[in-house]
Design a protein around this motif. Structure first.
Motif, PDB file in Angstrom:
ATOM      1  N   VAL A  26      -0.244 -29.282  10.321  1.00 13.49           N
ATOM      2  CA  VAL A  26      -1.648 -29.648  10.132  1.00 13.49           C
ATOM      3  C   VAL A  26      -2.396 -28.451   9.570  1.00 13.49           C
ATOM      4  O   VAL A  26      -2.222 -27.324  10.026  1.00 13.49           O
ATOM      5  N   SER A  27      -3.231 -28.685   8.556  1.00 14.01           N
ATOM      6  CA  SER A  27      -3.997 -27.570   7.982  1.00 14.01           C
ATOM      7  C   SER A  27      -5.076 -27.115   8.961  1.00 14.01           C
ATOM      8  O   SER A  27      -5.508 -27.874   9.839  1.00 14.01           O
ATOM      9  N   PHE A  28      -5.514 -25.892   8.782  1.00 10.19           N
ATOM     10  CA  PHE A  28      -6.588 -25.373   9.633  1.00 10.19           C
ATOM     11  C   PHE A  28      -7.826 -26.251   9.491  1.00 10.19           C
ATOM     12  O   PHE A  28      -8.489 -26.552  10.483  1.00 10.19           O
ATOM     13  N   ALA A  29      -8.140 -26.680   8.269  1.00 11.16           N
ATOM     14  CA  ALA A  29      -9.328 -27.518   8.053  1.00 11.16           C
ATOM     15  C   ALA A  29      -9.234 -28.835   8.815  1.00 11.16           C
ATOM     16  O   ALA A  29     -10.224 -29.279   9.405  1.00 11.16           O
ATOM     17  N   GLU A  30      -8.058 -29.446   8.818  1.00  8.20           N
ATOM     18  CA  GLU A  30      -7.874 -30.699   9.560  1.00  8.20           C
ATOM     19  C   GLU A  30      -8.037 -30.464  11.055  1.00  8.20           C
ATOM     20  O   GLU A  30      -8.699 -31.241  11.747  1.00  8.20           O
ATOM     21  N   TRP A  31      -7.406 -29.401  11.551  1.00  6.49           N
ATOM     22  CA  TRP A  31      -7.506 -29.088  12.972  1.00  6.49           C
ATOM     23  C   TRP A  31      -8.954 -28.829  13.354  1.00  6.49           C
ATOM     24  O   TRP A  31      -9.458 -29.346  14.347  1.00  6.49           O
ATOM     25  N   TRP A  32      -9.635 -28.051  12.543  1.00  7.92           N
ATOM     26  CA  TRP A  32     -11.024 -27.691  12.822  1.00  7.92           C
ATOM     27  C   TRP A  32     -11.893 -28.939  12.887  1.00  7.92           C
ATOM     28  O   TRP A  32     -12.678 -29.109  13.812  1.00  7.92           O
ATOM     29  N   ALA A  33     -11.735 -29.819  11.900  1.00 12.50           N
ATOM     30  CA  ALA A  33     -12.548 -31.035  11.873  1.00 12.50           C
ATOM     31  C   ALA A  33     -12.271 -31.918  13.080  1.00 12.50           C
ATOM     32  O   ALA A  33     -13.195 -32.512  13.648  1.00 12.50           O
ATOM     33  N   HIS A  35     -10.891 -31.002  16.129  1.00 19.08           N
ATOM     34  CA  HIS A  35     -10.994 -30.425  17.464  1.00 19.08           C
ATOM     35  C   HIS A  35     -12.256 -29.602  17.728  1.00 19.08           C
ATOM     36  O   HIS A  35     -12.792 -29.657  18.827  1.00 19.08           O
ATOM     37  N   TYR A  36     -12.706 -28.884  16.747  1.00 16.91           N
ATOM     38  CA  TYR A  36     -13.838 -27.992  16.998  1.00 16.91           C
ATOM     39  C   TYR A  36     -15.081 -28.762  17.415  1.00 16.91           C
ATOM     40  O   TYR A  36     -15.672 -28.493  18.445  1.00 16.91           O
ATOM     41  N   PHE A  37     -15.487 -29.720  16.599  1.00 11.24           N
ATOM     42  CA  PHE A  37     -16.719 -30.437  16.907  1.00 11.24           C
ATOM     43  C   PHE A  37     -16.586 -31.322  18.134  1.00 11.24           C
ATOM     44  O   PHE A  37     -17.553 -31.556  18.839  1.00 11.24           O
ATOM     45  N   ALA A  38     -15.384 -31.794  18.380  1.00 12.22           N
ATOM     46  CA  ALA A  38     -15.179 -32.625  19.567  1.00 12.22           C
ATOM     47  C   ALA A  38     -15.463 -31.839  20.835  1.00 12.22           C
ATOM     48  O   ALA A  38     -16.007 -32.378  21.802  1.00 12.22           O
ATOM     49  N   THR A  39     -15.120 -30.564  20.857  1.00 13.78           N
ATOM     50  CA  THR A  39     -15.349 -29.754  22.057  1.00 13.78           C
ATOM     51  C   THR A  39     -16.642 -28.949  21.975  1.00 13.78           C
ATOM     52  O   THR A  39     -17.406 -28.908  22.922  1.00 13.78           O
ATOM     53  N   ARG A  42     -20.189 -30.609  22.594  1.00  8.71           N
ATOM     54  CA  ARG A  42     -20.579 -30.922  23.971  1.00  8.71           C
ATOM     55  C   ARG A  42     -21.082 -29.701  24.725  1.00  8.71           C
ATOM     56  O   ARG A  42     -21.737 -29.842  25.747  1.00  8.71           O
ATOM     57  N   ARG A  43     -20.760 -28.504  24.245  1.00  8.76           N
ATOM     58  CA  ARG A  43     -21.105 -27.334  25.044  1.00  8.76           C
ATOM     59  C   ARG A  43     -22.020 -26.334  24.352  1.00  8.76           C
ATOM     60  O   ARG A  43     -22.465 -25.381  24.966  1.00  8.76           O
ATOM     61  N   LEU A  44     -22.325 -26.548  23.069  1.00 12.58           N
ATOM     62  CA  LEU A  44     -23.158 -25.601  22.334  1.00 12.58           C
ATOM     63  C   LEU A  44     -24.488 -26.231  21.934  1.00 12.58           C
ATOM     64  O   LEU A  44     -24.563 -27.427  21.667  1.00 12.58           O
ATOM     65  N   ALA A  45     -25.501 -25.406  21.863  1.00 14.23           N
ATOM     66  CA  ALA A  45     -26.793 -25.868  21.360  1.00 14.23           C
ATOM     67  C   ALA A  45     -26.649 -26.218  19.883  1.00 14.23           C
ATOM     68  O   ALA A  45     -25.781 -25.671  19.183  1.00 14.23           O
ATOM     69  N   ARG A  46     -27.501 -27.104  19.384  1.00 14.23           N
ATOM     70  CA  ARG A  46     -27.418 -27.513  17.971  1.00 14.23           C
ATOM     71  C   ARG A  46     -27.520 -26.332  17.029  1.00 14.23           C
ATOM     72  O   ARG A  46     -26.819 -26.284  16.016  1.00 14.23           O
ATOM     73  N   THR A  47     -28.397 -25.382  17.334  1.00 18.55           N
ATOM     74  CA  THR A  47     -28.562 -24.231  16.443  1.00 18.55           C
ATOM     75  C   THR A  47     -27.312 -23.357  16.436  1.00 18.55           C
ATOM     76  O   THR A  47     -26.920 -22.839  15.385  1.00 18.55           O
ATOM     77  N   THR A  48     -26.685 -23.193  17.574  1.00 20.24           N
ATOM     78  CA  THR A  48     -25.447 -22.416  17.656  1.00 20.24           C
ATOM     79  C   THR A  48     -24.336 -23.123  16.898  1.00 20.24           C
ATOM     80  O   THR A  48     -23.577 -22.499  16.149  1.00 20.24           O
ATOM     81  N   LEU A  49     -24.246 -24.420  17.070  1.00 20.11           N
ATOM     82  CA  LEU A  49     -23.243 -25.214  16.371  1.00 20.11           C
ATOM     83  C   LEU A  49     -23.446 -25.113  14.862  1.00 20.11           C
ATOM     84  O   LEU A  49     -22.478 -24.936  14.110  1.00 20.11           O
ATOM     85  N   ALA A  50     -24.688 -25.189  14.397  1.00 20.58           N
ATOM     86  CA  ALA A  50     -24.985 -25.090  12.967  1.00 20.58           C
ATOM     87  C   ALA A  50     -24.615 -23.711  12.426  1.00 20.58           C
ATOM     88  O   ALA A  50     -24.036 -23.592  11.344  1.00 20.58           O
ATOM     89  N   ARG A  51     -24.916 -22.662  13.183  1.00 14.52           N
ATOM     90  CA  ARG A  51     -24.566 -21.306  12.755  1.00 14.52           C
ATOM     91  C   ARG A  51     -23.058 -21.142  12.675  1.00 14.52           C
ATOM     92  O   ARG A  51     -22.532 -20.635  11.688  1.00 14.52           O
ATOM     93  N   ASP A  52     -22.359 -21.602  13.702  1.00 13.30           N
ATOM     94  CA  ASP A  52     -20.902 -21.492  13.721  1.00 13.30           C
ATOM     95  C   ASP A  52     -20.280 -22.264  12.563  1.00 13.30           C
ATOM     96  O   ASP A  52     -19.352 -21.783  11.917  1.00 13.30           O
ATOM     97  N   GLU A  53     -20.798 -23.456  12.293  1.00 17.04           N
ATOM     98  CA  GLU A  53     -20.272 -24.248  11.189  1.00 17.04           C
ATOM     99  C   GLU A  53     -20.468 -23.524   9.861  1.00 17.04           C
ATOM    100  O   GLU A  53     -19.562 -23.476   9.025  1.00 17.04           O
ATOM    101  N   MET A  54     -21.626 -22.932   9.652  1.00 12.25           N
ATOM    102  CA  MET A  54     -21.891 -22.202   8.415  1.00 12.25           C
ATOM    103  C   MET A  54     -20.936 -21.023   8.266  1.00 12.25           C
ATOM    104  O   MET A  54     -20.334 -20.820   7.205  1.00 12.25           O
TER     105      MET A  54
END
Length: 95
Positions: A26-33, A35-39, A42-54
């Protein structure tokens, strides 16, 4: 031969370097899409999630996105991190 294979797999597990063959494809991009957002969602603020995604999109996916997980090694990541910190590699657009 089978006993040696089992011993090698157990050693890899003990060292924290074992990669399941099927998951390693599995490519890193597939894994990230998948698993990352699924977990993280649920535990990060929207702004933190947006920063991490960027940061992931700009730095990580541009280098590792198409690479199968099983091909990403500790030494290749260490080399990449060193390159990120190398001032001679700063692009003209960033200056």
């Amino acid at each position: 031969m089978a006993k040696q294979h089992v011993a090698n797999q157990q050693a890899a597990i003990a060292q924290g370097v074992y990669v399941d063959d099927s998951r390693g494809k599995v490519s890193f991009a597939e894994w990230w899409a998948d698993h990352y957002f699924a977990t993280a969602g649920r535990r990060l603020a929207r702004t933190t999630l947006a920063r991490d995604e960027m940061l992931l999109r700009v730095y990580v996916l541009s280098r590792w996105g198409s690479v199968p997980l099983g091909k990403i090694t500790k030494s290749s990541v260490e080399r990449w991190v060193a390159e990120l910190g190398d001032p001679s590699r700063v692009s003209v657009a960033a200056t």
